[in-house]
Design an enzyme around this catalytic site. Sequence first.
Site, PDB file in Angstrom:
ATOM      1  N   LYS A 181       0.855  -1.176   0.000  1.00 59.90           N
ATOM      2  CA  LYS A 181       0.000   0.000   0.000  1.00 59.90           C
ATOM      3  C   LYS A 181       0.895   1.232   0.000  1.00 59.90           C
ATOM      4  CE  LYS A 181      -1.434   2.808   2.338  1.00 59.90           C
ATOM      5  NZ  LYS A 181      -1.298   4.312   2.281  1.00 59.90           N
ATOM      6  N   GLY A 233       6.568   4.671   9.287  1.00 59.66           N
ATOM      7  CA  GLY A 233       5.846   5.942   9.322  1.00 59.66           C
ATOM      8  C   GLY A 233       5.947   6.579  10.691  1.00 59.66           C
ATOM      9  N   SER A 234       4.992   7.424  10.993  1.00 59.54           N
ATOM     10  CA  SER A 234       5.027   8.182  12.240  1.00 59.54           C
ATOM     11  C   SER A 234       4.718   7.295  13.435  1.00 59.54           C
ATOM     12  CB  SER A 234       4.016   9.329  12.189  1.00 59.54           C
ATOM     13  OG  SER A 234       2.690   8.823  12.272  1.00 59.54           O
ATOM     14  N   ALA A 237       0.894   6.970  13.965  1.00 62.77           N
ATOM     15  CA  ALA A 237       0.290   5.954  13.102  1.00 62.77           C
ATOM     16  C   ALA A 237       0.704   4.558  13.539  1.00 62.77           C
ATOM     17  CB  ALA A 237       0.684   6.203  11.647  1.00 62.77           C
ATOM     18  N   GLY A 238       1.944   4.404  13.979  1.00 59.69           N
ATOM     19  CA  GLY A 238       2.417   3.112  14.443  1.00 59.69           C
ATOM     20  C   GLY A 238       1.641   2.608  15.639  1.00 59.69           C
ATOM     21  N   GLU A 255       8.690   0.492  11.995  1.00 60.28           N
ATOM     22  CA  GLU A 255       9.853   1.379  11.966  1.00 60.28           C
ATOM     23  C   GLU A 255       9.307   2.794  11.957  1.00 60.28           C
ATOM     24  OE1 GLU A 255      12.531   3.979  10.361  1.00 60.28           O
ATOM     25  OE2 GLU A 255      12.299   2.621   8.655  1.00 60.28           O
ATOM     26  N   CYS A 289      13.566   9.895   8.843  1.00 56.19           N
ATOM     27  CA  CYS A 289      13.372   9.638  10.273  1.00 56.19           C
ATOM     28  C   CYS A 289      14.674   9.446  11.033  1.00 56.19           C
ATOM     29  CB  CYS A 289      12.451   8.443  10.479  1.00 56.19           C
ATOM     30  SG  CYS A 289      12.993   6.954   9.618  1.00 56.19           S
ATOM     31  N   GLU A 387       9.361  15.175  16.684  1.00 58.50           N
ATOM     32  CA  GLU A 387       9.894  14.983  15.338  1.00 58.50           C
ATOM     33  C   GLU A 387       9.279  16.020  14.406  1.00 58.50           C
ATOM     34  OE1 GLU A 387      10.906  11.279  12.453  1.00 58.50           O
ATOM     35  OE2 GLU A 387       8.834  11.377  13.170  1.00 58.50           O
TER      36      GLU A 387
END
Length: 489
Positions: A181, A233-234, A237-238, A255, A289, A387
Amino acid sequence: MTEGAVSSHDRLYIGGDWAAPAGDDRIEVVSPVTEEVIATVPAGSRMDIDRAVAAAHAALISNPWASTTLEDRIALLERLRDLLVKHSDELAQVITEEMGCPISQSRAIQVVNPVRILEGYIEAARQYPFRSVRRSEHGQALVLREPVGVVAGVVPWNVPLSLTMQKLVPALLTGCTIVLKPSPETPLDAYVVARLLEEAGCPPGVVNIVPADRDVSEYLISHPGVAKVTFTGSSAAGRRIAELCGQDLRRVTLELGGKSAAVVLPDADLDLTVEALRLGSFRNNGQICTLKTRLVVPAGLQDEFIDRLGGMLDTMVIGDPRDTSTQIGPLVSERQRTQVEGYIEAGLAEGGRLVRGGGRPDIDRGWFVEPTVFADVDPDATIAQREIFGPVVAVIPYAHEEEAIAIANNSTYGLNGAVFTTDLERGLGVARRMETGTVELNGSPAGFQAPMGGVKYSGVGREFGREGLDPFVELKSIGVPPAIADSLA
């Protein structure tokens, strides 16, 4: 792709075919340079996800993929590698167009690292113990590492091709199948990958690619036909993905974000340090990141360090990322620029001393932010803790080594870090005390055979090397009679 051109894709890559989407919704890809739509792709629906997962499952159990050997899988990926190299300039230009990475960095990093990642995983797979025999006084077992099943790979926009390879390659090497995706901001390079997979002879259903928005992404992540999720991702979201996977005890690798510290020891070579931070803190317009965005510097060297850092930034051209001289391009979206500018405002409000940047460059169009440096930053300030994901760094002074280590560890993140010193033994000692998944000594990269991942809010699990294959396999132990144990090893 020329300025103002719109390249539309009408199909999704499902089951080895270019399939018509179930719905009519579209995703618009907007140039971060011109602020205009440059392409559209279908927005995958839940029905499309159902089809993609079904195709991946069918490939896992019934088509030739289910009986391939490791060498068969390696051969497919080596053909893909050759095609990635052949089409590297096309891919570099696509990534620059869709997300604004300077073309020089797209050519040197965005399309080179994916090939290195692929090759690194192949090397690891050749040495991986897919089968072994374990003996003890109580029995002996054939231990198998078998494919975990259908994988959902969710890819962000900042280094899309590299992260596609980080998901796709270990899945395929271990015998899994995958539904990828791509991010709505950067789906175009994934279409090139699909085309190259076709050309490489990828069997139907082994790889399926469905761009989608957030709600459909969550449907994929929680789909009962998916055995494992791999996400980059962030951290926010993780956490949501971990929550969804936890409901069904689904395997997940995350990650996530970082707020990495570069600890500059008093004996560091400042010229080497500052040059390492050119890409170490500012590559991809600050949207990586692992970038070192907290620069922890001896108080007595802060002014000299900032002067040298400013001199280095003077050499970094800000402008159109399609120009080969550009080193700082735009941020990926207007929303991202707004977020970065909000952090700059917070830095000023909380007493950070702005010594460079802080605004927008004199460029008519595009989502640009000047490279920005704050000095005398409190370790607990917002810009030292959150971040930012833009070209903004915080210089934090310290009095002694213990304080420097404490500052480096004063973070909810722990993805990456750096130590700069001419005393390598001392540097190793500091690196070992830093609470982070990777530390680079004097800018030395860890390479693609070393496990990469984070601690704390920076993630769960590891990628690259043998450790990057582990999450894609299921262990099975078969007790065997002593008479055949030797023949099975």
